[in-house]
Design an enzyme around this catalytic site. Structure first.
Site, PDB file in Angstrom:
ATOM      1  N   GLU B  48       0.842  -1.196   0.000  1.00  0.00           N
ATOM      2  CA  GLU B  48       0.000   0.000   0.000  1.00  0.00           C
ATOM      3  C   GLU B  48       0.879   1.248   0.000  1.00  0.00           C
ATOM      4  O   GLU B  48       1.779   1.384   0.817  1.00  0.00           O
ATOM      5  CB  GLU B  48      -0.931  -0.028   1.222  1.00  0.00           C
ATOM      6  CG  GLU B  48      -1.629   1.274   1.545  1.00  0.00           C
ATOM      7  CD  GLU B  48      -2.473   1.817   0.403  1.00  0.00           C
ATOM      8  OE1 GLU B  48      -3.191   1.028  -0.237  1.00  0.00           O
ATOM      9  OE2 GLU B  48      -2.399   3.039   0.130  1.00  0.00           O
ATOM     10  N   SER B  62     -20.342   6.941   0.015  1.00  0.00           N
ATOM     11  CA  SER B  62     -21.612   6.984   0.745  1.00  0.00           C
ATOM     12  C   SER B  62     -21.779   5.824   1.727  1.00  0.00           C
ATOM     13  O   SER B  62     -22.659   5.862   2.573  1.00  0.00           O
ATOM     14  CB  SER B  62     -22.786   6.984  -0.233  1.00  0.00           C
ATOM     15  OG  SER B  62     -22.612   7.982  -1.205  1.00  0.00           O
ATOM     16  N   ILE B  64     -22.958   2.909   1.092  1.00  0.00           N
ATOM     17  CA  ILE B  64     -24.235   2.239   0.843  1.00  0.00           C
ATOM     18  C   ILE B  64     -23.985   0.881   0.184  1.00  0.00           C
ATOM     19  O   ILE B  64     -23.264   0.792  -0.808  1.00  0.00           O
ATOM     20  CB  ILE B  64     -25.128   3.070  -0.109  1.00  0.00           C
ATOM     21  CG1 ILE B  64     -25.286   4.504   0.379  1.00  0.00           C
ATOM     22  CG2 ILE B  64     -26.492   2.389  -0.308  1.00  0.00           C
ATOM     23  CD1 ILE B  64     -26.051   4.664   1.647  1.00  0.00           C
ATOM     24  N   HIS B  66     -25.686  -1.244  -2.081  1.00  0.00           N
ATOM     25  CA  HIS B  66     -26.835  -1.024  -2.959  1.00  0.00           C
ATOM     26  C   HIS B  66     -27.603  -2.311  -3.227  1.00  0.00           C
ATOM     27  O   HIS B  66     -27.036  -3.403  -3.232  1.00  0.00           O
ATOM     28  CB  HIS B  66     -26.363  -0.434  -4.286  1.00  0.00           C
ATOM     29  CG  HIS B  66     -25.813   0.951  -4.159  1.00  0.00           C
ATOM     30  ND1 HIS B  66     -26.621   2.045  -3.982  1.00  0.00           N
ATOM     31  CD2 HIS B  66     -24.531   1.413  -4.164  1.00  0.00           C
ATOM     32  CE1 HIS B  66     -25.855   3.132  -3.888  1.00  0.00           C
ATOM     33  NE2 HIS B  66     -24.589   2.784  -3.991  1.00  0.00           N
ATOM     34  N   VAL B 189       4.421   0.963  -5.641  1.00  0.00           N
ATOM     35  CA  VAL B 189       4.901   0.119  -6.742  1.00  0.00           C
ATOM     36  C   VAL B 189       5.482   0.998  -7.846  1.00  0.00           C
ATOM     37  O   VAL B 189       4.877   1.994  -8.257  1.00  0.00           O
ATOM     38  CB  VAL B 189       3.753  -0.766  -7.271  1.00  0.00           C
ATOM     39  CG1 VAL B 189       4.154  -1.460  -8.574  1.00  0.00           C
ATOM     40  CG2 VAL B 189       3.367  -1.795  -6.217  1.00  0.00           C
ATOM     41  N   LYS B 268     -26.182   8.305  -9.118  1.00  0.00           N
ATOM     42  CA  LYS B 268     -27.394   8.029  -8.351  1.00  0.00           C
ATOM     43  C   LYS B 268     -27.977   9.260  -7.682  1.00  0.00           C
ATOM     44  O   LYS B 268     -28.999   9.176  -7.026  1.00  0.00           O
ATOM     45  CB  LYS B 268     -27.085   6.954  -7.302  1.00  0.00           C
ATOM     46  CG  LYS B 268     -26.703   5.610  -7.920  1.00  0.00           C
ATOM     47  CD  LYS B 268     -26.481   4.543  -6.873  1.00  0.00           C
ATOM     48  CE  LYS B 268     -26.265   3.162  -7.476  1.00  0.00           C
ATOM     49  NZ  LYS B 268     -24.901   2.984  -8.027  1.00  0.00           N
ATOM     50  N   SER B 358     -19.392   3.211  -8.401  1.00  0.00           N
ATOM     51  CA  SER B 358     -20.589   2.635  -7.798  1.00  0.00           C
ATOM     52  C   SER B 358     -21.189   1.618  -8.763  1.00  0.00           C
ATOM     53  O   SER B 358     -21.263   1.887  -9.951  1.00  0.00           O
ATOM     54  CB  SER B 358     -21.595   3.744  -7.508  1.00  0.00           C
ATOM     55  OG  SER B 358     -22.743   3.209  -6.924  1.00  0.00           O
ATOM     56  N   CYS B 425     -17.513  11.904  23.635  1.00  0.00           N
ATOM     57  CA  CYS B 425     -18.695  11.800  22.769  1.00  0.00           C
ATOM     58  C   CYS B 425     -19.058  10.346  22.484  1.00  0.00           C
ATOM     59  O   CYS B 425     -20.207   9.956  22.589  1.00  0.00           O
ATOM     60  CB  CYS B 425     -18.458  12.529  21.453  1.00  0.00           C
ATOM     61  SG  CYS B 425     -18.014  14.262  21.628  1.00  0.00           S
ATOM     62  N   CYS B 463     -10.524  15.304  23.133  1.00  0.00           N
ATOM     63  CA  CYS B 463      -9.670  14.117  23.240  1.00  0.00           C
ATOM     64  C   CYS B 463      -8.451  14.106  22.333  1.00  0.00           C
ATOM     65  O   CYS B 463      -7.572  13.271  22.521  1.00  0.00           O
ATOM     66  CB  CYS B 463     -10.490  12.851  22.989  1.00  0.00           C
ATOM     67  SG  CYS B 463     -11.130  12.721  21.315  1.00  0.00           S
TER      68      CYS B 463
END
Lengths: 420, 498
Positions: B48, B62, B64, B66, B189, B268, B358, B425, B463
């Site tokens: 990576e 998002s 989602i 789908h 890479v 979308k 997507s 929180c 924090c």
């Protein structure tokens, strides 16, 4: 699990919480203060500038000095009837049993009480809430975080800074960062007038030649990884950017003083919270809609002086102790918000009880008065008014109205009346 | 660049000499493909470029899962979306991540939109989407009482779900590491080495990784990586999507399901959706950027204005003062508008995976085993399944929110850090932060995406300084050396006093 029991439990050991504890003790209640951090004082501990306590102690103290003075007054640490529980986080509140579960590094505790004072203070509005576009960068700090890093953690947040927002914390940080060798290029204020106290404008900006750019805000933030550039823009009276007024500042630090929000999320299901201000809704004796719960300090409204915060804590602590020993809660009636009232706390009054109002106008006035009336229409009578003077949202007004002046049968209205 | 030697057939990896697979890119696809290879008898190395997993395309979208009615039959999107959707439940169970099947509506506001709903319904049925139904106005408003009452009808898809994509990236990586993965972050890479038509090694900024096979899952940069191998690629273009996240504590009861407008030419449309954390997410915009701006994740004034207008049209009572965060991500678009997944025509053992626009997130869990098959086919081999593969991984527990009082008491007795709450929180303890660092967090963002600290309404106001301190202490470095997230995003510089 250890079981503890007190007449009054106070959540938060800042100026409001210790004030509440001191007043509840004076009424004879057994009291515990529950504090999330390792010591009492709250945000006062990182406010090493002076100007605290001018009303309460008639002296300009630093934040830690004010906290220490208040601790002494409350006999915190020496009074066996007052317990300070630090490093505790409230995991749950059981409203039926009036029982709290506290978590700390030493384990769990269950604390039962007859009355509770919520005094959790406020949090800072985050950068994301401003919807300012630009790159995803580090180097954008709320003023409190920058203050904490510099004053308590011995860390410098950057080398060149802009400050957005001319509230008191922003002004104080402009001076503080300058003193520590950070080049503060300017303080920006979106409104056409400054937000902080007059004395802070003089002592923090003017004395250090830091420019205050009014009607100016941040248009975008740029950088690869760390902040490298802030583009500012002037805004019109409707806060819309004026094209052509953009300026670019090469800074690696942006400090935000864009407002505090009462910390009320932990009690959202316990008491009524004003959906606009996010403050706990309280009455003249700092009571909430739940009879055994009281609240005081910046979790109800954002005050400009800790002296006021402590005074309100004292009212809450006294009321909580009286409720704990069986006194009934007084009737609660709404206070009508008249013209140009920006901030008003409390929002309910109690017949037969003294009322202390904390007020900010919705906008600045060259000359205007605060007026409190009772009655309706032409029969309304003024029961309290201030001298006509400059009114700005930056300065909070305190109006004390003794119970004897309040007629239980008539509606109460507060408004700003401009001087013709 | 390609170091080309003689071209001829590759030798198959011999028995007892397991082959080595390099997966390039630790996004959603890369980590799932790496985990899939870990099920098999081979050595797996995940490379990576970024400082942590999942910081590219996978991070900002998002979230989602789908249902699968959008995709034209015949496309890879249509083929893998519906099975991918189903696989998310399997992964939620195996990898202990949040996937909430709250369903989605495509909301029609104009009469002509009703025709679009019918088209989508027919396409969904053709794609095998379960439970699709057109809801009339009354039923729609009953399910979504805060929706703009001028809505006419909706296409209801009960199988749509919400998730947080980084949860799966982190979980798949951790699980693959348990099963023998070698993870190399901060390594880019730079080329490939081949011999006789076969892949011999992947070259990186840190050296040479000998291997028998490689999967190019480099996200927006899959085209560049394919070019490094001498292969043609589809050109990938960043399509910027900007988002606004609203405070979960005050906004969450406004929306019950994912709300889409009817789709347009650029996708979308801008949705309003609850997040798994009970916040509300608004967006994304869709703006094609020049290919030179693949790393640009800036938000724009115009984009944020569009989101606000669109969201207010959908839910008129939204209070934008409750925003806690704005962000942008780039989707990898290709001219063909479909996923680009192909074995290298030149080098055996190399497979390119790109243009995961997507529903790439939805499809990824179904794509991963298929991509492994493509590698196997390309090498004309079949990897044996390991009998000792352990598919399950547990998330870092939330000591305050998930443990009973008895369990919490025991945990604190064993380790006092379980009783020290760092993030107010989201009630994250020091023990969770330390565990996140042990699992790979190296920055504030690394802790954030593994614990939810810094994710709440104060956005680190209470924090961040404490977490900075804990990370520095655990890693044995100075706070000055730490980044907030991406490389170069330093947080503090120098001391006030020596």
């Amino acid at each position: 699990m250890k079981e503890l029991s007190f007449d009054v439990v106070v959540l938060g050991a800042g100026g409001a919480g210790v004030g509440a504890a001191l007043a509840a003790r004076a009424e004879g209640a057994t009291v515990a203060i529950v504090e999330r951090l390792d010591r009492s004082g709250g945000i006062l501990n990182q406010c090493i500038h002076d100007g605290f306590g001018l009303h309460r102690y008639k002296e300009a103290l630093t934040g830690p000095e004010f906290a220490a003075r208040l601790n002494t007054e409350a006999k915190l640490g020496s009074d066996p009837g007052l317990t300070l529980l630090t490093g505790r986080f409230v995991r749950d509140i059981d409203p039926e049993a009036r029982r709290l579960i506290l978590v700390s590094e030493s384990g769990l505790e269950a604390v039962t009480c007859k009355a509770l004072v919520y005094a959790a203070g406020a949090r800072e509005r985050p950068f994301g809430s401003l919807l300012i576009p630009g790159d995803r960068v580090s180097g954008i700090f709320t003023a409190g975080v920058a203050q904490r890093l510099v004053n308590l953690d011995n860390r410098l947040p950057g080398t060149r800074a802009l400050i957005l927002g001319s509230g008191d914390i922003g002004l104080i940080m402009a001076r503080r960062l300058t003193l520590e060798g950070i080049e503060v290029r300017a303080v920006l204020e979106r409104l056409p007038y400054p937000g902080g106290l007059e004395r802070n404008l003089a002592q923090c900006l003017h004395d250090f030649d830091i420019p205050l750019l009014l009607s100016t805000t941040v248009a975008e933030v740029r950088g690869k990884g760390r902040l490298e550039e802030v583009v500012t823009v002037q805004v019109d009276e409707n806060h819309n950017p004026i094209k052509g007024t953009e300026r670019s500042f090469a800074v690696d630090t942006l400090v935000l003083s864009v407002g505090l929000v009462p910390s009320t999320t932990p009690v959202m299901d316990l008491v009524t919270v004003d959906p606009r201000s996010r403050g706990v809704v309280v009455d003249a004796i700092m009571g909430t809609n739940r009879d055994w719960v009281f609240a005081a300090g910046n979790c109800t409204v954002i005050y400009d002086l800790v002296d006021y915060v402590t005074d309100e804590g004292i009212v809450a602590g006294r009321s909580a102790a009286r409720f704990a020993r069986g006194e009934p809660r007084p009737e609660r009636l709404p206070i009508v918000r008249g013209r140009d009232v920006g901030v008003m706390n409390p929002s309910l009054w109690c017949p037969g009880q003294d009322l202390t109002l904390f007020l900010r106008p919705a906008r600045p006035f060259a000359k205007a008065r605060w007026v409190v009336r009772q009655g309706e229409g032409s029969s309304a009578a003024i029961i309290r008014e201030t001298k006509a003077e400059i009114l700005t949202p930056g300065e909070m007004e305190r109006l004390k109205i003794p119970a004897a002046k309040l007629d239980p049968s008539k509606p109460l209205t507060v408004e700003v009346v401009p001087d013709a | 660049m390609v170091q080309r030697l003689e071209e001829s057939r590759i030798e198959k990896p011999g028995l007892g000499n397991p082959m080595t697979v390099v997966v390039i890119g630790a996004g959603l696809v890369g980590t799932l493909v790496a985990r899939e290879f870990c099920r098999r008898d081979c050595k797996v190395i995940l490379v990576e470029r970024g400082p942590d997993v999942g910081l590219g395309v996978s991070k900002a979208n998002s979230g989602i899962v789908h249902a699968g009615y959008d995709d034209e039959p015949g496309t890879l999107r249509a083929r893998f979306c519906v099975p991918g959707n189903a696989q998310w439940s399997v992964l939620a169970d195996e990898l202990d991540i949040d996937v909430q099947r709250i369903g989605s509506h495509v909301v029609a506001f104009r009469r002509e939109d009703l025709n679009v709903l019918d088209e989508l319904l027919a396409r969904g049925v053709a794609n095998g989407v379960p439970g699709l139904r057109i809801l009339d106005q009354a039923e729609l408003l009953q399910r979504e009482p805060h929706l703009n009452p001028s809505a006419l009808a909706s296409l209801w898809a009960p199988s749509a779900a919400v998730t947080e994509p980084w949860q799966l990236v982190i979980a798949a990586t951790e699980n693959a590491l348990e099963n023998g993965l070698e993870l190399r972050v901060g390594e880019e890479v730079t080329g490939f080495e081949t011999d006789n038509g076969a892949l011999k090694a992947v070259l990186t900024t840190k050296g040479r990784i000998p291997c028998d096979a490689a999967v190019n899952a480099a996200g927006l940069f899959a085209d560049r990586v394919a070019n490094l191998a001498g292969d043609e690629s589809v050109p990938l273009r960043p399509r910027r999507g900007e988002y606004i996240l609203l405070n979960k504590f005050t906004a969450h009861d406004l929306v019950n399901s994912v709300l889409f407008p009817v789709p347009g030419a650029l996708g979308k449309g801008m949705l309003v959706t609850p997040t798994v954390d009970k916040g509300i997410l608004l967006g994304p915009t869709a703006e094609d950027l020049p290919r030179s701006l693949k790393d640009d994740r800036a938000t724009t004034g115009a984009g944020l204005d569009k989101i606000v207008a669109s969201a207010r049209h959908m839910i008129p009572s939204l209070d934008l003062r409750e925003a806690v965060k704005v962000f942008a991500g780039n989707r990898p678009e290709s001219p063909g508008k479909d996923f680009w997944i192909t074995p290298s025509p030149r080098w055996q053992g190399l497979v390119h995976v790109g243009a995961l626009r997507s529903p790439g997130l939805t499809a990824a869990p179904a794509l991963a085993p298929w991509i492994v098959e493509l590698v196997e086919k390309s090498l004309d081999t079949k990897l044996a399944l390991r009998t000792d593969f352990q598919p399950r991984r547990k998330r870092i527990p939330s000591y305050l929110k998930e443990l009973s009082l008895e369990e919490l008491e025991k945990a604190v007795a064993e380790d006092p850090a379980a009783g020290r709450v760092v993030c107010v929180c989201n009630k994250v303890t020091e023990k969770e932060v330390v565990e996140a660092i042990r699992r790979g967090a190296r920055s504030l963002d690394g802790v954030k995406f593994r614990t939810r600290a810094l994710f709440g309404e104060c956005q680190g106001g209470f924090c961040s300084h404490r977490i900075l301190h804990i990370v520095a202490k655990e890693l044995g470095v100075g706070e000055d050396e730490l980044d907030y997230g991406l490389d170069g995003s330093w947080v503090v510089k120098g001391k006030v006093r020596p």
